[in-house]
Design a protein around this motif. Structure first.
Motif, PDB file in Angstrom:
ATOM      1  N   SER B  15       0.829  -1.208   0.000  1.00 36.01           N
ATOM      2  CA  SER B  15       0.000   0.000   0.000  1.00 36.01           C
ATOM      3  C   SER B  15       0.860   1.254   0.000  1.00 36.01           C
ATOM      4  O   SER B  15       1.658   1.458   0.909  1.00 36.01           O
ATOM      5  CB  SER B  15      -0.876   0.025   1.253  1.00 36.01           C
ATOM      6  OG  SER B  15      -1.308   1.355   1.504  1.00 36.01           O
ATOM      7  N   PRO B  16       0.685   2.099  -1.008  1.00 36.06           N
ATOM      8  CA  PRO B  16       1.390   3.384  -0.992  1.00 36.06           C
ATOM      9  C   PRO B  16       0.628   4.439  -0.194  1.00 36.06           C
ATOM     10  O   PRO B  16       1.100   5.557  -0.056  1.00 36.06           O
ATOM     11  CB  PRO B  16       1.407   3.766  -2.472  1.00 36.06           C
ATOM     12  CG  PRO B  16       0.148   3.170  -3.042  1.00 36.06           C
ATOM     13  CD  PRO B  16      -0.104   1.910  -2.247  1.00 36.06           C
ATOM     14  N   PHE B  17      -0.541   4.073   0.323  1.00 42.92           N
ATOM     15  CA  PHE B  17      -1.432   5.077   0.916  1.00 42.92           C
ATOM     16  C   PHE B  17      -1.172   5.325   2.395  1.00 42.92           C
ATOM     17  O   PHE B  17      -1.403   6.419   2.896  1.00 42.92           O
ATOM     18  CB  PHE B  17      -2.892   4.641   0.748  1.00 42.92           C
ATOM     19  CG  PHE B  17      -3.269   4.334  -0.674  1.00 42.92           C
ATOM     20  CD1 PHE B  17      -3.344   5.353  -1.616  1.00 42.92           C
ATOM     21  CD2 PHE B  17      -3.515   3.029  -1.086  1.00 42.92           C
ATOM     22  CE1 PHE B  17      -3.677   5.073  -2.931  1.00 42.92           C
ATOM     23  CE2 PHE B  17      -3.839   2.749  -2.401  1.00 42.92           C
ATOM     24  CZ  PHE B  17      -3.930   3.770  -3.327  1.00 42.92           C
ATOM     25  N   VAL B  35     -12.119  -1.957  -7.019  1.00 40.61           N
ATOM     26  CA  VAL B  35     -11.100  -2.560  -6.158  1.00 40.61           C
ATOM     27  C   VAL B  35     -11.634  -2.643  -4.725  1.00 40.61           C
ATOM     28  O   VAL B  35     -12.203  -1.677  -4.217  1.00 40.61           O
ATOM     29  CB  VAL B  35      -9.814  -1.710  -6.183  1.00 40.61           C
ATOM     30  CG1 VAL B  35      -8.759  -2.268  -5.228  1.00 40.61           C
ATOM     31  CG2 VAL B  35      -9.248  -1.631  -7.594  1.00 40.61           C
ATOM     32  N   THR B  36     -11.458  -3.803  -4.099  1.00 43.33           N
ATOM     33  CA  THR B  36     -11.866  -3.971  -2.703  1.00 43.33           C
ATOM     34  C   THR B  36     -10.712  -4.597  -1.928  1.00 43.33           C
ATOM     35  O   THR B  36     -10.096  -5.549  -2.397  1.00 43.33           O
ATOM     36  CB  THR B  36     -13.051  -4.967  -2.587  1.00 43.33           C
ATOM     37  OG1 THR B  36     -13.867  -4.847  -3.747  1.00 43.33           O
ATOM     38  CG2 THR B  36     -13.855  -4.705  -1.342  1.00 43.33           C
ATOM     39  N   VAL B  37     -10.433  -4.034  -0.761  1.00 43.98           N
ATOM     40  CA  VAL B  37      -9.431  -4.657   0.105  1.00 43.98           C
ATOM     41  C   VAL B  37     -10.161  -5.724   0.915  1.00 43.98           C
ATOM     42  O   VAL B  37     -11.021  -5.423   1.731  1.00 43.98           O
ATOM     43  CB  VAL B  37      -8.778  -3.629   1.050  1.00 43.98           C
ATOM     44  CG1 VAL B  37      -7.713  -4.312   1.904  1.00 43.98           C
ATOM     45  CG2 VAL B  37      -8.161  -2.491   0.254  1.00 43.98           C
ATOM     46  N   GLU B  38      -9.849  -6.969   0.669  1.00 43.45           N
ATOM     47  CA  GLU B  38     -10.600  -8.059   1.298  1.00 43.45           C
ATOM     48  C   GLU B  38     -10.030  -8.473   2.634  1.00 43.45           C
ATOM     49  O   GLU B  38     -10.763  -8.914   3.507  1.00 43.45           O
ATOM     50  CB  GLU B  38     -10.625  -9.279   0.362  1.00 43.45           C
ATOM     51  CG  GLU B  38     -11.348  -8.979  -0.930  1.00 43.45           C
ATOM     52  CD  GLU B  38     -12.310 -10.074  -1.330  1.00 43.45           C
ATOM     53  OE1 GLU B  38     -11.956 -11.254  -1.135  1.00 43.45           O
ATOM     54  OE2 GLU B  38     -13.404  -9.752  -1.833  1.00 43.45           O
ATOM     55  N   THR B  45      -6.120   2.382   4.154  1.00 46.02           N
ATOM     56  CA  THR B  45      -5.835   1.620   2.928  1.00 46.02           C
ATOM     57  C   THR B  45      -7.102   1.409   2.109  1.00 46.02           C
ATOM     58  O   THR B  45      -7.070   1.463   0.881  1.00 46.02           O
ATOM     59  CB  THR B  45      -5.188   0.254   3.239  1.00 46.02           C
ATOM     60  OG1 THR B  45      -5.942  -0.404   4.256  1.00 46.02           O
ATOM     61  CG2 THR B  45      -3.766   0.422   3.703  1.00 46.02           C
ATOM     62  N   ARG B  46      -8.226   1.188   2.807  1.00 47.19           N
ATOM     63  CA  ARG B  46      -9.470   1.031   2.045  1.00 47.19           C
ATOM     64  C   ARG B  46      -9.807   2.314   1.286  1.00 47.19           C
ATOM     65  O   ARG B  46     -10.162   2.282   0.109  1.00 47.19           O
ATOM     66  CB  ARG B  46     -10.616   0.609   2.969  1.00 47.19           C
ATOM     67  CG  ARG B  46     -10.621  -0.900   3.252  1.00 47.19           C
ATOM     68  CD  ARG B  46     -11.957  -1.377   3.802  1.00 47.19           C
ATOM     69  NE  ARG B  46     -12.245  -0.759   5.093  1.00 47.19           N
ATOM     70  CZ  ARG B  46     -11.884  -1.281   6.268  1.00 47.19           C
ATOM     71  NH1 ARG B  46     -11.238  -2.434   6.326  1.00 47.19           N
ATOM     72  NH2 ARG B  46     -12.170  -0.642   7.394  1.00 47.19           N
ATOM     73  N   ALA B  47      -9.655   3.436   1.975  1.00 43.17           N
ATOM     74  CA  ALA B  47      -9.952   4.718   1.318  1.00 43.17           C
ATOM     75  C   ALA B  47      -9.044   4.942   0.117  1.00 43.17           C
ATOM     76  O   ALA B  47      -9.427   5.584  -0.856  1.00 43.17           O
ATOM     77  CB  ALA B  47      -9.808   5.864   2.314  1.00 43.17           C
ATOM     78  N   GLY B  48      -7.838   4.403   0.177  1.00 53.38           N
ATOM     79  CA  GLY B  48      -6.911   4.562  -0.939  1.00 53.38           C
ATOM     80  C   GLY B  48      -7.245   3.638  -2.096  1.00 53.38           C
ATOM     81  O   GLY B  48      -7.392   4.072  -3.242  1.00 53.38           O
ATOM     82  N   PHE B  49      -7.412   2.342  -1.779  1.00 53.56           N
ATOM     83  CA  PHE B  49      -7.611   1.377  -2.867  1.00 53.56           C
ATOM     84  C   PHE B  49      -9.008   1.453  -3.469  1.00 53.56           C
ATOM     85  O   PHE B  49      -9.196   1.185  -4.648  1.00 53.56           O
ATOM     86  CB  PHE B  49      -7.372  -0.051  -2.348  1.00 53.56           C
ATOM     87  CG  PHE B  49      -5.915  -0.428  -2.294  1.00 53.56           C
ATOM     88  CD1 PHE B  49      -5.241  -0.823  -3.454  1.00 53.56           C
ATOM     89  CD2 PHE B  49      -5.212  -0.405  -1.098  1.00 53.56           C
ATOM     90  CE1 PHE B  49      -3.901  -1.182  -3.418  1.00 53.56           C
ATOM     91  CE2 PHE B  49      -3.868  -0.756  -1.051  1.00 53.56           C
ATOM     92  CZ  PHE B  49      -3.209  -1.141  -2.202  1.00 53.56           C
ATOM     93  N   GLU B  50      -9.997   1.778  -2.631  1.00 59.24           N
ATOM     94  CA  GLU B  50     -11.382   1.553  -3.058  1.00 59.24           C
ATOM     95  C   GLU B  50     -12.049   2.761  -3.704  1.00 59.24           C
ATOM     96  O   GLU B  50     -13.253   2.764  -3.909  1.00 59.24           O
ATOM     97  CB  GLU B  50     -12.188   1.036  -1.854  1.00 59.24           C
ATOM     98  CG  GLU B  50     -11.673  -0.330  -1.385  1.00 59.24           C
ATOM     99  CD  GLU B  50     -12.420  -0.894  -0.185  1.00 59.24           C
ATOM    100  OE1 GLU B  50     -13.334  -0.203   0.312  1.00 59.24           O
ATOM    101  OE2 GLU B  50     -12.082  -2.023   0.234  1.00 59.24           O
TER     102      GLU B  50
END
Ligand SMILES: [Zn+2]
Ligand SMILES: [Zn+2]
Lengths: 553, 422
Positions: B15-17, B35-38, B45-50
């Motif tokens: 994660s770069p976030f 994209v979902t962080v499972e 990280t969720r706010a970054g990936f999703e």
């Protein structure tokens, strides 16, 4: 395209050529035999010029975390030496902690075509390669630092067999894309994390119970048995400590004939004689080097002025931090891997210790008989910026100049050195050995550092001058892989060099304990740690050159 | 390497976030690119990936155009400008490289979105230096952790789980002592079961004085006051003794939360205090930050120019001024006449309001209250293309991987294309 370099006076020690007039032919970036009947596309008349292979700096801190700390920390140093943006060149800064662009330009402008970053922390190797990836023109490579990493110290504590250590060392070379292994204050960077403030050769690391001697022996054996061409690169114990000449001599005898390279040995050649309890151990060191053909050294010459010291040796950098000039410094403990210390420093000719350090370095250069086993470094930027190499070469080649410089130093220091009585002057042939043929051989570059057919056409052409400092500062031509990159000391074309590596064979079973160790203790997955080829090559500029290892295991 | 373990399902994703470089995420990429962080996600990280993918079409003044047209328009605006500002710099290494190349070519000023927070630490580095460590040293070595000031648990939700409440090589989790100096921990930072948090509470406003007194106590100087910022001096004296008695103490702070004028002076006090403790035992600082890869700009600017940020290239050389070259000042005083805003990690990181032509090279999905002159949506490093980004401790650069292919260019590609069209 066939290029002919006509009638230059060639110094090519790898082939025993000592100042003979020769023609050289270059095709597709390589030096070739004159192809019979082929048409020459471009001819350079080099009559009266001096021709050598491109120079190789085998130890210079040009890329990686501590260099970047030094850069960011020293805006006042950059301001005095800016590099202007031109149609061809990127702007940047020079002097003690130059920007990557400027590093490439200034090395090339002095006729250097290859440089090795000697202190690549494995966890920081990605950064070292990214920085070196932004250094134009030069070929580059790195030595991965081991010896204070907890994985190795645990192996040694647990009595792991040499074979397992060899696998770990080889794995590290692969994972970090390096060409050699360096050890810095063996075990000492780790010991400092446990609050030990000194660690002599036979002193025990208080947590692991391991001694520097064991670390050195094990790593030197690993490097040797893996057939890595570059011997273990050693920054020894007790850097800068008066009396450390004894430690250095014991290090030489204790390695029992295994190949080792002792780096910046000037900083490890101090006695305790005289009113100031600081004296030259150079004669004894040179005698030991002369007597032990398994040992090579680079000097780490100091020259006067402002610079910055950047080292993995946190223990010694912390001890010396009170001498920082300007008064600021950084020490970092890094990721169960190593550490770094960055301390700006000004060497002064009227300071007794600094003046004697200057003399000690030169004594070593002049008292080590075999130029194939002593290398020209200032340990950039620790002893002085690399841009002072032409000046250093003049000190070696011109006794009158040397003694005149000596006569200006702190008077007590003059009394404590034999330098004035040393008559030796380096020849051009010897300079070509220590900066080309010898350096290439030491690092294991078969196609660099010489001018024989098959060699990469990294070629430097100088205009002879009574003042060799001027001559070495501004070559008439520099060719990199057959392309003209410098004319009259100025960049005329920007190219991108390769990254030199070795990839010795190893048993991949070592990855199992390593993966467990990474999962349990480190903060990154093993698989995310490994630097894959495409990271260096994917931008289309970089490339990887793998040099052969002759396994001896 | 991120590993594709089933169609659309990635494991070991870095994660770069989050600033602390977690690389153990399991991430799912749907057929629609969502994209979902499972596994092991947290609010950061969720706010970054999703972030939703959004519209991939470049725009000129809000009107959809081709990529080529948008790049051409951007180049045209920059050619016409006499002093452009290249700001944001929230990108991977290649993105920052491209931005610096463009700025050098244009003679522009360069600044980063997070400069204010970054400078609170950088000014200390440049004035007196420090002793710091990295995350694995905290995890394996720290027997005393002092969390200084607020913003730590909420800003870095997995810091405790990964580095504190876990057994290290040289210290067990239950041997660690954690002291909060300043604010009581929020829920995320609560100690592992069985231990009450130790808190020396004070307002942010008092933190500089509290640190100054703590430093004096560590040095062994007499302190006349009975209390500072509501904390009894006797308790600070205990803390000073604890630091000296620890084998390896770590003081953690998040400069981004130190929102008061000249917070760098408090950082400096803290760093000098740490140096002082090291006269007799070991102690390090850990500056927490680096979210959305923000250390990346500092690093790349550092190696390419010698200066960390706020660099002016207009005289043909890089010139650093941490005050004069600030985005806010340059825009406020009308010194710059075009703005390039690079923000590849966070669609919410929109450019500052400006009355000059603004070219946004931003993460796809970014929305604007007023459309900029040019908006070119780009992929996010570590989702849409491979790259490198730094985590908070500066030493570790993460290799980022491509998880999906939705046809977005990278920020670096777009900026290089603009430079080619100049
Ligand atoms: Zn060294
Ligand atoms: Zn060195």
């Amino acid at each position: 395209m066939l290029i002919k370099l006509k009638g230059g006076t060639v110094y090519d020690p790898a082939h025993g050529i000592d100042g003979q007039v020769r023609d050289l032919y270059v095709q597709d970036g390589r030096i070739v035999e004159p192809p019979p009947g082929a048409r020459v596309d471009r001819e350079y008349d080099l009559s009266g010029k001096i021709v050598m292979a491109g120079a190789i700096d085998m130890h210079t801190h040009i890329g990686g975390g501590k260099v970047n700390i030094a850069r960011v920390m020293l805006p006042e140093d950059h301001r005095a030496d800016p590099q202007y943006h031109t149609e061809l060149l990127r702007s940047g800064c020079g002097h003690a902690a130059p920007s990557t662009w400027t590093t490439g330009y200034r090395y090339a402008e002095m006729g250097f075509t290859t440089a090795f970053e000697p202190a690549v922390l494995p966890i920081n190797a990605r950064q070292a390669h990214m920085e070196m990836g932004d250094i134009p023109i030069l070929d580059k490579g790195g030595y991965a630092m081991l010896g204070s990493d907890d994985f190795l110290l645990r192996m040694l504590r647990d009595g792991a067999d040499q074979k397992a250590v060899n696998d770990y060392v080889a794995w590290t070379l692969h994972a970090t894309q390096c060409i050699g292994i360096k050890v810095v204050n063996p075990g000492g960077i780790s010991a400092f994390k446990f609050n030990q403030r000194a660690l002599d050769l036979d002193e025990r690391h208080e947590y692991y119970g391991v001694t520097p001697r064991q670390v050195l022996k094990t790593l030197a054996t690993a490097v040797h048995e893996l057939g890595v061409p570059h011997p273990l690169h050693v920054h020894g114990c007790n850097l800068g400590v008066p009396g450390n000449v004894e430690t250095t001599l014991k290090t030489i005898s204790g390695i029992e004939g295994l190949p080792i390279h002792l780096t910046h040995i000037q900083f490890h050649s101090y006695g305790t004689e005289g009113d100031f309890k600081f004296s030259s151990g150079a004669a004894r060191i040179a005698e030991a080097v002369n007597a032990n053909p398994n040992v090579t050294v680079d000097v780490g010459q100091i020259l006067f002025g402002q610079t910055v010291t950047a080292s993995g040796d946190t223990m010694k950098q912390h001890a010396n931090a009170s001498h920082a000039h300007p008064k600021k410094w950084v020490c970092m403990d890094i990721e169960c891997d190593a550490g770094c210390g960055v301390v700006p420093f000004k060497y002064r000719d009227q300071n007794f210790v600094n003046a004697l350090q200057w003399a000690i370095g030169l004594e070593i250069f002049l008292l080590v008989d075999d130029p194939w086993r002593v290398f020209l470094t200032t340990d950039h930027p620790n002893g002085a910026p690399f841009t002072s190499y032409p000046h250093l070469i003049r000190l070696l080649m011109d006794r009158t100049f040397r003694n005149e410089q000596l006569s200006r130093l702190h008077p007590e220091a003059q009394k404590m050195t034999t330098l004035a009585s040393i008559e030796r002057e380096y020849s051009l042939y010897e300079i070509a050995i220590m900066t080309r043929a010898g350096a290439a051989r030491l690092v294991g570059l078969q196609d660099r550092g010489h001018l024989g057919p098959g060699a990469a056409a990294d070629i430097t052409v100088y205009t002879p001058d009574d003042d060799v400092e001027r001559m070495f500062a501004k070559p008439a031509y520099v060719f990199k892989d057959g392309e003209l990159v410098v004319k009259d000391g100025e960049i005329v074309h920007v190219t991108w060099g390769t990254t030199h590596t070795v990839k010795p064979d190893y048993d991949s079973a070592i990855e199992k304990p390593l993966a467990d160790y990474f999962d349990r203790y480190l903060t990154m997955k093993l698989d995310n740690f490994i630097i894959r080829d495409e990271e260096i090559a994917e931008d289309g500029r970089g490339s990887i050159t793998v040099h052969p290892c002759g396994g001896r295991g | 390497m991120a590993k594709l373990i089933a169609p659309g399902l990635w494991r070991q994703v870095p994660s770069p976030f989050c600033g602390i470089g977690v690389d153990d995420l399991t991430v799912r990429v749907g057929d629609d690119g969502a994209v979902t962080v499972e596994e092991r996600g947290d609010p950061v990280t969720r706010a970054g990936f999703e972030q939703p993918l959004g519209d991939k079409t470049p725009r000129i003044d809000g009107r959809p155009v081709s990529l080529e047209a948008a790049v051409g328009r951007a180049a045209e605006l920059l050619r016409a400008a006499s002093l452009p500002l290249v700001a944001g710099l929230a990108a991977d290494v290649n993105g920052v490289r491209a931005a610096l190349s463009l700025a050098d070519r244009l003679g522009a000023v360069v600044d980063a979105a997070d400069s204010e927070a970054l400078l609170r630490n950088l000014l200390v580095l440049q004035d007196s230096g420090w002793m710091t460590c990295t995350l694995a040293e905290v995890k394996n070595r720290a027997d005393l952790i002092v969390m200084v000031g607020g913003g730590l648990e909420r800003g870095f939700p997995r810091f405790f789980e990964r580095h504190v409440w876990v057994d290290g090589m040289f210290v067990r989790a239950d041997e660690r002592r954690v002291i909060h100096l300043g604010q009581a921990p929020s829920a995320a930072g609560r100690p592992s079961p069985g231990k009450a948090p130790e808190v020396l509470a004070c307002d942010d406003a008092h933190l500089p004085q509290v640190l100054a007194v703590l430093r004096a106590l560590v040095k062994g100087e007499a302190v006349a006051a009975e209390a500072v910022g509501g904390i009894p001096v006797a308790r600070l004296a205990e803390l000073a003794e604890s630091l000296k008695a620890a084998r390896y103490g770590v003081l953690v702070w998040a400069a981004a939360s130190w929102n008061w004028p000249h917070a760098e002076l408090a950082v400096q006090t803290l760093c000098e205090l740490i140096k002082e403790v090291n006269r007799t035992t070991r102690c390090s600082g850990l500056p927490l930050g680096g979210k959305n890869g923000s250390q990346t700009a500092v690093q790349v600017c550092g190696w390419q120019s010698g200066y960390p940020l706020r660099i002016r290239f207009s005289r043909g050389i890089p010139e650093y001024d941490p005050y004069l070259n600030a985005t806010e000042r340059l825009l406020g005083e009308g010194e710059v006449d075009a703005l390039v805003w690079l923000a590849a990690f966070d669609g919410g990181q929109t450019p500052p309001p400006a009355e000059i032509p603004t070219i946004v090279v931003g993460r796809c999905g970014m929305t604007f209250s007023r459309p900029p002159a040019v908006f070119i949506p780009v992929g996010c490093p570590g989702i849409d293309h491979p790259g490198h980004a730094y985590r908070t401790d500066n030493v570790v650069a993460l290799r980022l991987y491509q998880l999906r292919s939705v046809g977005l260019p990278s920020g670096a590609e777009v900026i290089r294309a603009i430079e080619r069209r100049l």
